[in-house]
Design a protein around this motif. Sequence first.
Motif, PDB file in Angstrom:
ATOM      1  N   LEU A 244     -34.601   2.347  46.178  1.00  0.00           N
ATOM      2  CA  LEU A 244     -36.259   3.447  46.390  1.00  0.00           C
ATOM      3  C   LEU A 244     -37.341   3.307  45.839  1.00  0.00           C
ATOM      4  N   ASP A 245     -37.131   2.354  45.401  1.00  0.00           N
ATOM      5  CA  ASP A 245     -38.615   2.617  44.555  1.00  0.00           C
ATOM      6  C   ASP A 245     -39.933   1.246  45.002  1.00  0.00           C
ATOM      7  N   VAL A 246     -40.561   1.668  45.258  1.00  0.00           N
ATOM      8  CA  VAL A 246     -41.497   1.124  46.235  1.00  0.00           C
ATOM      9  C   VAL A 246     -42.324  -0.271  45.445  1.00  0.00           C
ATOM     10  N   ARG A 247     -41.600   0.201  43.891  1.00  0.00           N
ATOM     11  CA  ARG A 247     -42.425  -0.796  43.244  1.00  0.00           C
ATOM     12  C   ARG A 247     -41.256  -2.600  43.421  1.00  0.00           C
ATOM     13  N   ALA A 248     -40.441  -2.352  43.580  1.00  0.00           N
ATOM     14  CA  ALA A 248     -39.581  -3.442  43.691  1.00  0.00           C
ATOM     15  C   ALA A 248     -40.125  -4.146  44.633  1.00  0.00           C
ATOM     16  N   ALA A 249     -40.965  -4.288  45.400  1.00  0.00           N
ATOM     17  CA  ALA A 249     -41.417  -5.047  47.018  1.00  0.00           C
ATOM     18  C   ALA A 249     -42.725  -5.346  46.009  1.00  0.00           C
ATOM     19  N   VAL A 250     -43.445  -4.083  45.925  1.00  0.00           N
ATOM     20  CA  VAL A 250     -45.002  -4.602  45.391  1.00  0.00           C
ATOM     21  C   VAL A 250     -45.498  -5.564  44.145  1.00  0.00           C
ATOM     22  N   ARG A 251     -44.460  -5.364  43.211  1.00  0.00           N
ATOM     23  CA  ARG A 251     -44.419  -5.904  42.075  1.00  0.00           C
ATOM     24  C   ARG A 251     -44.667  -7.613  42.714  1.00  0.00           C
ATOM     25  N   ARG A 252     -43.779  -7.821  43.602  1.00  0.00           N
ATOM     26  CA  ARG A 252     -43.303  -9.454  44.025  1.00  0.00           C
ATOM     27  C   ARG A 252     -43.722  -9.491  44.668  1.00  0.00           C
ATOM     28  N   LYS A 253     -44.788  -8.811  45.447  1.00  0.00           N
ATOM     29  CA  LYS A 253     -45.920  -8.794  46.840  1.00  0.00           C
ATOM     30  C   LYS A 253     -44.530  -9.465  48.183  1.00  0.00           C
ATOM     31  N   LEU A 254     -44.240  -8.456  47.971  1.00  0.00           N
ATOM     32  CA  LEU A 254     -42.662  -8.904  49.397  1.00  0.00           C
ATOM     33  C   LEU A 254     -43.620  -8.010  49.885  1.00  0.00           C
ATOM     34  N   PRO A 255     -43.676  -7.980  51.528  1.00  0.00           N
ATOM     35  CA  PRO A 255     -43.978  -6.424  52.349  1.00  0.00           C
ATOM     36  C   PRO A 255     -43.293  -6.096  53.059  1.00  0.00           C
ATOM     37  N   ARG A 256     -42.295  -5.963  51.933  1.00  0.00           N
ATOM     38  CA  ARG A 256     -41.227  -5.369  52.990  1.00  0.00           C
ATOM     39  C   ARG A 256     -40.080  -5.008  52.151  1.00  0.00           C
ATOM     40  N   ILE A 257     -39.609  -4.155  52.148  1.00  0.00           N
ATOM     41  CA  ILE A 257     -38.156  -3.172  51.447  1.00  0.00           C
ATOM     42  C   ILE A 257     -37.181  -2.230  52.059  1.00  0.00           C
ATOM     43  N   GLY A 258     -35.989  -2.637  51.600  1.00  0.00           N
ATOM     44  CA  GLY A 258     -35.285  -2.101  52.231  1.00  0.00           C
ATOM     45  C   GLY A 258     -33.780  -2.569  52.859  1.00  0.00           C
ATOM     46  N   GLY A 259     -32.989  -2.034  52.843  1.00  0.00           N
ATOM     47  CA  GLY A 259     -31.464  -2.724  53.103  1.00  0.00           C
ATOM     48  C   GLY A 259     -30.251  -1.649  53.087  1.00  0.00           C
ATOM     49  N   CYS A 260     -29.049  -2.111  52.336  1.00  0.00           N
ATOM     50  CA  CYS A 260     -28.098  -1.155  51.446  1.00  0.00           C
ATOM     51  C   CYS A 260     -28.048  -0.831  50.389  1.00  0.00           C
ATOM     52  N   PHE A 261     -26.759  -0.568  49.994  1.00  0.00           N
ATOM     53  CA  PHE A 261     -26.563  -0.635  48.672  1.00  0.00           C
ATOM     54  C   PHE A 261     -27.706   1.014  48.310  1.00  0.00           C
ATOM     55  N   ALA A 262     -28.683   0.727  47.813  1.00  0.00           N
ATOM     56  CA  ALA A 262     -29.721   2.029  47.767  1.00  0.00           C
ATOM     57  C   ALA A 262     -30.128   2.211  48.213  1.00  0.00           C
ATOM     58  N   CYS A 263     -30.268   1.468  49.895  1.00  0.00           N
ATOM     59  CA  CYS A 263     -30.992   1.860  50.594  1.00  0.00           C
ATOM     60  C   CYS A 263     -29.997   2.385  51.722  1.00  0.00           C
ATOM     61  N   ALA A 264     -28.944   2.696  51.220  1.00  0.00           N
ATOM     62  CA  ALA A 264     -27.907   2.964  52.519  1.00  0.00           C
ATOM     63  C   ALA A 264     -27.590   4.551  52.089  1.00  0.00           C
ATOM     64  N   LEU A 265     -27.695   5.116  53.897  1.00  0.00           N
ATOM     65  CA  LEU A 265     -27.859   6.586  54.460  1.00  0.00           C
ATOM     66  C   LEU A 265     -26.362   7.017  54.151  1.00  0.00           C
ATOM     67  N   ASP A 266     -25.575   6.088  54.053  1.00  0.00           N
ATOM     68  CA  ASP A 266     -24.249   6.423  54.343  1.00  0.00           C
ATOM     69  C   ASP A 266     -23.135   5.658  53.933  1.00  0.00           C
ATOM     70  N   GLY A 267     -21.459   5.117  54.179  1.00  0.00           N
ATOM     71  CA  GLY A 267     -20.518   4.683  53.994  1.00  0.00           C
ATOM     72  C   GLY A 267     -20.598   3.724  54.878  1.00  0.00           C
ATOM     73  N   CYS A 268     -19.076   3.694  55.622  1.00  0.00           N
ATOM     74  CA  CYS A 268     -18.447   2.430  56.461  1.00  0.00           C
ATOM     75  C   CYS A 268     -17.027   3.094  57.213  1.00  0.00           C
ATOM     76  N   PHE A 269     -17.074   2.987  58.734  1.00  0.00           N
ATOM     77  CA  PHE A 269     -15.985   3.963  59.500  1.00  0.00           C
ATOM     78  C   PHE A 269     -14.467   3.630  57.845  1.00  0.00           C
ATOM     79  N   GLY A 270     -14.344   1.867  57.704  1.00  0.00           N
ATOM     80  CA  GLY A 270     -13.096   1.620  57.231  1.00  0.00           C
ATOM     81  C   GLY A 270     -13.079   2.065  56.290  1.00  0.00           C
ATOM     82  N   SER A 271     -13.912   2.935  55.399  1.00  0.00           N
ATOM     83  CA  SER A 271     -13.954   3.791  53.684  1.00  0.00           C
ATOM     84  C   SER A 271     -13.599   5.348  54.500  1.00  0.00           C
ATOM     85  N   HIS A 272     -14.166   5.937  55.215  1.00  0.00           N
ATOM     86  CA  HIS A 272     -14.210   7.222  55.919  1.00  0.00           C
ATOM     87  C   HIS A 272     -14.752   7.973  54.991  1.00  0.00           C
TER      88      HIS A 272
END
Length: 521
Positions: A244-272
């Motif tokens: 969720l820190d934009v610098r993680a992408a900007v400092r590496r000159k990557l044009p994208r950010i996101g995914g799971c873990f820190a960027c997961a808004l919730d969990g999964c069905f298997g864990s309720h």
Amino acid sequence: MKCYHGDVLSVNAANDTFHWLVEDEGKIVFVGNDLPERFQNAQRVELGEKALCPSFVDTHQHLASFSTFHAGLNVMDAASNREISDLIRDFVRRSSAKTLIAFGASPYSVAEGRLISRAELDAVCPDREMMVVKYDGHACIVNTPLLRKLEAKLSPLRGYHPDTGEMNQEAFFKVSDYITGSLSMIDLVKNLQNAVDFEASRGIGMVHTVSGVGFVANLDITMEQLFARSLKNGFQIRVFPQSLDVRAAVRRKLPRIGGCFACALDGCFGSHDAAMNEPYADDGTDGVLYYADEKVFEFCKKANRAGLQIEMHAIGDRAFDQAARAIRAALDDFPRADHRHGIIHACLPTETGLRICRDYGIQLPVQSAFINWKQEPDEYLEQILGKDRASALNPLRTFWDLGLCVSAGSDAPCTAPNPIDWIDKAVNHANPAQALSVQEALRMCTINGCRATFDETERGSLEVGKLADMVVLSENPCKMDPRRLRELRVEQLLLGGQPYRSCRAGVAGSMLRGLFSRAKA
């Protein structure tokens, strides 16, 4: 120069099938039904009953995690915890590793109907640290040596269950951080090489990896970026920092950010803990929404203003709504015509959220592999969600008819990277009303995957001027009985017109090459 003769599935805008394709110096120079005179003397490859299509794209996986678990023990096919114990006992004998990792345990696919326990792990692995990761990648079971090692850090956290050894939510992330942080650079790179070779054997020529799962100083993000740039065999890797820190992408000159873990808004069905608008049918809880709207909206606005492409994990309908609203808020704040923002998984979308996706051009990297998933069977989903919500899961036809860009991914290590499985499950959907045609499923796994990271001008379809990234299939899937699609096989992967070459090489040389390469990542 090579000339391919047979069924050429171009996956162009009209989904044309042609009779001829000519490749020269890595690029496609002709596709059509009548071979021009100037190519008549080119080396010919007769496809016969086989077919040629674009190479596949996995638009969502955890490459560092998958490579680590791929090097460990896979217990997904075990029918009981006793069988898992036997597999682990043998694994302990064979492995000299200080910390042992197994992956794929599910309470829904074993005879006991529960996860293997700490006591059962201690019985077969009493002296070395061990974790068994749940199939969904959101929980694990640890044995006593590992529990004792981390007890002080784990005990204050949500999801800490020392009696059974099960760790989920924050406790799981802490265990995962410890495991990944203990890997050496040499081990990590070798595991990455082996994993990419495995994926190539499945016809995959590009992966989108979400990185940042506990390595010190986000080492896995840096390593995957260098590894991606080091490859000389044509295999493509696009890196998304999970932060969720934009610098993680900007400092590496990557044009994208996101995914799971820190960027997961919730969990999964298997864990309720997938976040739900209405309570679960079996226990009355409504899951976990990890962040307040304000935090997610702020992240999206910052990332969007920085010109980054955003992706966020959302399984439950409440999380899906939050993701859609956050991206809408970011684009209202700072409009961008071609942002390619996406919502990963999108298992249980809402009408309101889908309207936002349609109106704001939000794409969906989904997992058709979750349909009829052995580790999370339909009977279980109906039990926890109720029949109506269970039948509404993974509505691929709804997505497609709305004009959304739908791409396919494995979420590896949660499911094995296998595009044939993605196509089969999309076409033979558990809910026939939500099924795709073979041509649509093929687009989902090829050109749409390239479009998901702005790569569609170079790859993803077999058209003149594009790179000859291609797969030879054992049959033409468009001519098969759809019920036989699972029998389809990848015969060969060609990248830049050349048969795939293993990416195994010296670690130091690979990383040095990655430092100075200007290749995309």
